[in-house]
Design an enzyme around this catalytic site. Structure first.
Site, PDB file in Angstrom:
ATOM      1  N   GLY A 105       0.674  -1.167  -0.066  1.00 56.97           N
ATOM      2  CA  GLY A 105      -0.006  -0.070  -0.077  1.00 56.97           C
ATOM      3  C   GLY A 105       0.887   1.333  -0.291  1.00 56.97           C
ATOM      4  N   GLY A 107       2.530   2.225  -2.845  1.00 54.15           N
ATOM      5  CA  GLY A 107       3.078   2.688  -4.316  1.00 54.15           C
ATOM      6  C   GLY A 107       4.077   2.266  -4.737  1.00 54.15           C
ATOM      7  CB  SER A 108       6.447  -0.666  -4.331  1.00 53.90           C
ATOM      8  OG  SER A 108       5.617  -1.496  -4.438  1.00 53.90           O
ATOM      9  CB  ALA A 110       2.516   4.374  -8.737  1.00 58.96           C
ATOM     10  CG  ASP A 152      -1.288   4.202  -5.692  1.00 59.94           C
ATOM     11  OD1 ASP A 152      -1.997   4.847  -5.012  1.00 59.94           O
ATOM     12  OD2 ASP A 152      -0.675   3.074  -5.346  1.00 59.94           O
TER      13      ASP A 152
HETATM   14  O1  PMV Z   1      -2.611  -0.549  -2.233  1.00 66.86           O
HETATM   15  P1  PMV Z   1      -2.638   0.556  -2.933  1.00 66.86           P
HETATM   16  O2  PMV Z   1      -1.886   1.582  -2.553  1.00 66.86           O
HETATM   17  O3  PMV Z   1      -2.216   0.375  -4.454  1.00 66.86           O
HETATM   18  O4  PMV Z   1      -3.897   1.466  -3.066  1.00 66.86           O
HETATM   19  C1  PMV Z   1      -4.996   0.861  -3.784  1.00 66.86           C
HETATM   20  C2  PMV Z   1      -6.165   1.906  -3.465  1.00 66.86           C
HETATM   21  C3  PMV Z   1      -7.585   1.713  -4.157  1.00 66.86           C
HETATM   22  O5  PMV Z   1      -8.165   2.688  -3.712  1.00 66.86           O
HETATM   23  C4  PMV Z   1      -8.014   0.463  -3.310  1.00 66.86           C
HETATM   24  C5  PMV Z   1      -7.437   1.333  -5.571  1.00 66.86           C
HETATM   25  C6  PMV Z   1      -7.122   2.332  -6.456  1.00 66.86           C
HETATM   26  O6  PMV Z   1      -6.707   2.166  -7.717  1.00 66.86           O
HETATM   27  O7  PMV Z   1      -7.139   3.816  -6.075  1.00 66.86           O
END
Ligand code: PMV
Length: 318
Positions: A105, A107-108, A110, A152
């Site tokens: 979660g 953002g690695s 991106a 992200d």
């Molecule tokens: O897990 P992450 O940091 O890739 O976050 C995903 C966030 C979501 O809202 C669940 C998906 C999105 O694309 O925004």
């Protein structure tokens, strides 16, 4: 010729994950304690088009031609080449290092795309605009996350807090008062694509219930925007905990994240929630700066695999 390098920060979603996929607003902030770095070295002695890719942390040492066409690195490199209208790439070695934990979660994915597009376009003497960098990183995310909102790639490209609504221009958020977040990794790897798909299934089965959760989360993001840009930042705490309760109702928390949230609150955090896709990954807690150590220790004792403390503050555009 010296290597050309570019770095990207990690990120956390402060408010609005999942709901943001369904056009409700969300807020994300950069996390500069972790970063991805991409260095590109010219290899004039090698033949044109020879692109060596090195990512030692994942044991990747190969020529670009050996990677599948849908590999995120291939997509980022080919999209950059396409954006610059270049029929051939000069010979080079691309080296990628990162301290951003994967599938947590932060953002690695991106961050790799953004740093790679920036480094490559600079190496090719045509640095792309932030908007173009973000667009290419979004295209890569689309191949790998199914239905990404775009938050992200946006927060990581601009490296500033963003108020983001899918399909609308985003806002770079001023930060009235710096505030401290403790970020605790549950240690559970959680692929975004799976929880996003589960929420979609839930929403398709029960749209009224999910839409009401999304609406309430969107309202929390709007209120939070005011507290971030005008203060007081302490008011963000109860909003974070309220957002967590709605994410639980959505089914994307898990016992380990719930324990980290409860532990942070017991240790004096002003608010706490999961961040990102949930079911694992990271929990974030808003803390008074003097309590960051106490909350971090409590989270370690409760089983957090890794703790980061970050200060969210106003950053000047580069
Ligand atoms: O897990 P992450 O940091 O890739 O976050 C995903 C966030 C979501 O809202 C669940 C998906 C999105 O694309 O925004």
């Amino acid at each position: 010729m010296p290597a050309i390098t570019a770095s990207s920060p990690g990120k956390v979603i402060l408010f609005g994950e999942h709901a943001v996929v369904y056009q409700r607003p969300a807020i994300a902030v950069p996390v500069t304690q972790v970063k991805t770095k991409v260095s590109i070295l010219a290899e004039p002695q090698k033949s044109s088009g020879s692109v060596q890719v090195e990512a030692p942390a994942i044991g990747l040492h190969t020529n670009l031609d050996n990677l599948p066409a849908d590999d995120p690195l291939v997509l980022a490199i080919c999209s950059t080449q396409g954006a610059l209208n270049l029929p051939h790439l000069p010979a080079m070695t691309i080296r990628i290092t990162s301290t951003i934990p994967v599938a947590a979660g932060l953002g690695s994915g991106a961050a790799v795309s953004v740093a790679l597009v920036r480094a490559l376009s600079a190496f090719l003497d045509h640095p792309l605009s932030d908007a173009k960098v973000s667009t290419i990183a979004y295209q890569v995310e689309k191949k790998h996350h199914g239905n990404p909102s775009g938050i992200d790639n946006t927060v990581i490209t601009y490296a500033q807090p963003v108020f983001f609504t899918r399909g609308q221009p985003f806002e770079l958020l001023p930060v009235a008062e710096p505030f401290t977040l403790v970020i605790a990794d549950s240690g559970i790897k959680s692929p975004t694509i799976l929880s996003v798909a589960d929420v979609k299934n839930g929403w398709q089965e029960n749209p009224a219930y999910y839409d009401s959760l999304f609406d309430r989360i969107g309202e929390i993001s709007r209120q939070a925007r005011g507290f971030i840009s005008k203060g007081p930042c302490s008011s963000l705490g109860p909003l974070m905990t309220a957002n967590q309760n709605l994410l639980k109702q959505m089914g994307v928390s898990c016992p380990e994240l719930d324990l980290l949230v409860a532990t942070a609150l017991d240790a004096g955090a002003l608010g706490a929630k999961l961040s990102g896709s949930g079911r694992g990954g990271n929990m974030i807690a808003l803390v008074a700066p003097e309590l960051a150590g106490k909350v971090s220790s409590a989270l370690s004792q409760a089983g957090a695999a890794r703790i980061l403390v970050t200060l969210v503050h106003q950053t000047q555009p580069a």
